[in-house]
Design an enzyme around this catalytic site. Structure first.
Site, mmCIF file in Angstrom:
data_model
loop_
_atom_site.group_PDB
_atom_site.id
_atom_site.type_symbol
_atom_site.label_atom_id
_atom_site.label_comp_id
_atom_site.label_asym_id
_atom_site.label_seq_id
_atom_site.Cartn_x
_atom_site.Cartn_y
_atom_site.Cartn_z
ATOM 1 C CB SER A 41 -0.864 0.060 1.259
ATOM 2 O OG SER A 41 -1.628 -1.075 1.397
ATOM 3 C CG HIS A 73 -3.116 -3.335 -2.688
ATOM 4 N ND1 HIS A 73 -4.022 -3.354 -1.680
ATOM 5 C CD2 HIS A 73 -1.911 -3.240 -2.106
ATOM 6 C CE1 HIS A 73 -3.386 -3.273 -0.519
ATOM 7 N NE2 HIS A 73 -2.101 -3.201 -0.765
ATOM 8 C CG HIS A 99 -3.430 -7.990 1.711
ATOM 9 N ND1 HIS A 99 -3.665 -7.338 0.527
ATOM 10 C CD2 HIS A 99 -2.424 -7.323 2.330
ATOM 11 C CE1 HIS A 99 -2.823 -6.307 0.423
ATOM 12 N NE2 HIS A 99 -2.065 -6.278 1.501
ATOM 13 C CE1 TYR A 101 -7.502 -7.026 2.639
ATOM 14 C CE2 TYR A 101 -5.531 -6.896 4.010
ATOM 15 C CZ TYR A 101 -6.272 -6.466 2.924
ATOM 16 O OH TYR A 101 -5.765 -5.488 2.113
ATOM 17 C CD GLU A 102 -7.051 -9.531 -1.344
ATOM 18 O OE1 GLU A 102 -7.439 -9.893 -2.463
ATOM 19 O OE2 GLU A 102 -5.915 -9.047 -1.143
ATOM 20 C CB ALA A 129 1.313 0.570 4.447
ATOM 21 C CG MET A 216 -3.544 -6.198 8.111
ATOM 22 S SD MET A 216 -5.155 -5.584 7.635
ATOM 23 C CE MET A 216 -5.466 -4.392 8.952
ATOM 24 C CB SER A 217 1.207 -7.762 3.696
ATOM 25 O OG SER A 217 2.132 -6.746 4.016
ATOM 26 C CG ASN A 240 -1.455 3.652 10.809
ATOM 27 O OD1 ASN A 240 -1.199 3.083 9.744
ATOM 28 N ND2 ASN A 240 -1.791 3.010 11.904
ATOM 29 C CG HIS A 252 -7.074 1.754 3.002
ATOM 30 N ND1 HIS A 252 -6.009 0.912 3.273
ATOM 31 C CD2 HIS A 252 -7.185 1.778 1.645
ATOM 32 C CE1 HIS A 252 -5.510 0.462 2.125
ATOM 33 N NE2 HIS A 252 -6.198 0.974 1.134
#
Ligand code: HPA
Length: 278
Positions: A41, A73, A99, A101-102, A129, A216-217, A240, A252
């Site tokens: 990201s 992405h 990812h 989470y998909e 990120a 998350m990656s 962040n 996001h």
């Protein structure tokens, strides 16, 4: 597409990766690439610092990839020829990733790096990120991943593959990158499944466990690439402060904007180190 409709595609994930690599070789006319970068990201603009790609195509033109959906992405693969004093380096750049989470399962998450290794890449640079758990970190700061903690209870490997992860984020490569930019810090990255951001209590737990960064990656890709014998560099961009650190809510758009603002510095860093890694 659900994980179950993908099952046939990844029955033999290494074969699918091999087919992906062959398609890339055919599409680019380059039999073997040496280095791959996965741009997370906000990192996509940093790839532009590498110059004009010789080829760019949609990931879904290559076996094993699907169209990607997440904002920020873009789902493209680029092939660059980077001239340096050792000659030309062929670099594969993945703009975007899949990812966990998909909800498509672990195989599509690691298909890109497996394809890159099958395409010849010996070094894989994974960018992302992340939220800063370490309160000394500032938004816009890049941090080298020294180690990770996986909180997803999942692995890209199955079966009796007891792969050693002691030097997962290559010490050799980290030393080269820090030599290029001595201001860089190193930290421990936690892999959080998402798609929700963490609660403040979860961030507190992670800090207590010794974590500096959360995202998350990266972790499944690092393991998959390392298991195939590639060297891995992980670079997180703090987009962040993690949940509860400042009391501000997370979103996001803020993550993407912080990535864009840091793109020039990140691009220059990548351009500077790539010729030194091989
Ligand atoms: N948590 C998890 N993933 C992230 C964050 C975060 O705070 N920021 C960017 N990706």
């Amino acid at each position: 597409m659900s994980a179950s409709t993908n099952e046939g595609l990844y029955l033999d994930p290494m074969k699918t990766a091999q087919q992906g690599a062959e398609a890339i070789a055919q599409r680019t006319g380059i039999a073997s690439h040496q280095i791959a970068l996965v741009m997370g990201s906000g990192w996509v603009s940093a790839a532009d610092a590498l110059g004009t790609p010789h080829h760019e195509f949609d990931t879904h033109e290559i076996p094993g990839f699907e169209a990607q959906t997440v904002l920020g992405h873009s789902g493209k693969i680029r092939s660059y020829v980077i001239d340096c004093d050792k000659g030309a380096i062929n670099a594969l750049v993945f703009l975007g990733r899949t990812h966990l989470y998909e909800g498509k399962g672990i195989e599509p998450v690691v298909h890109g790096v497996r394809t890159a290794v099958k395409a010849g890449c010996k070094v894989i640079i994974l960018t992302n990120a992340c939220g800063g758990i370490n309160t000394a970190y500032r938004v816009g700061q890049p941090v080298l991943i020294r180690d990770h903690i996986s909180l997803t209870a999942t692995s890209p490997l199955s079966g009796a593959q007891f792969v050693d992860l002691t030097d997962l984020y290559s010490k050799r490569i980290r030393a080269i990158v820090k030599n290029e930019d001595p201001t860089l810090e190193e930290g421990v990255y936690v892999h959080w499944r998402g798609p929700t951001y963490e609660t403040p209590a979860e961030i507190h737990m992670m800090r207590t466990m010794g974590a500096d960064l959360v995202g998350m990656s990266t972790v499944p890709e690092a393991i998959a690439a390392h298991a195939m014998g590639a060297e891995v560099l992980g670079i997180s961009l703090v987009t962040n402060a993690a949940a509860g650190v400042t009391g501000e809510k997370l979103n996001h758009e803020e993550v993407i904007a912080a990535g864009k603002n840091a793109a020039d510095r990140m691009g220059a860093l990548l351009k500077g180190v790539i010729p030194k890694l091989l």
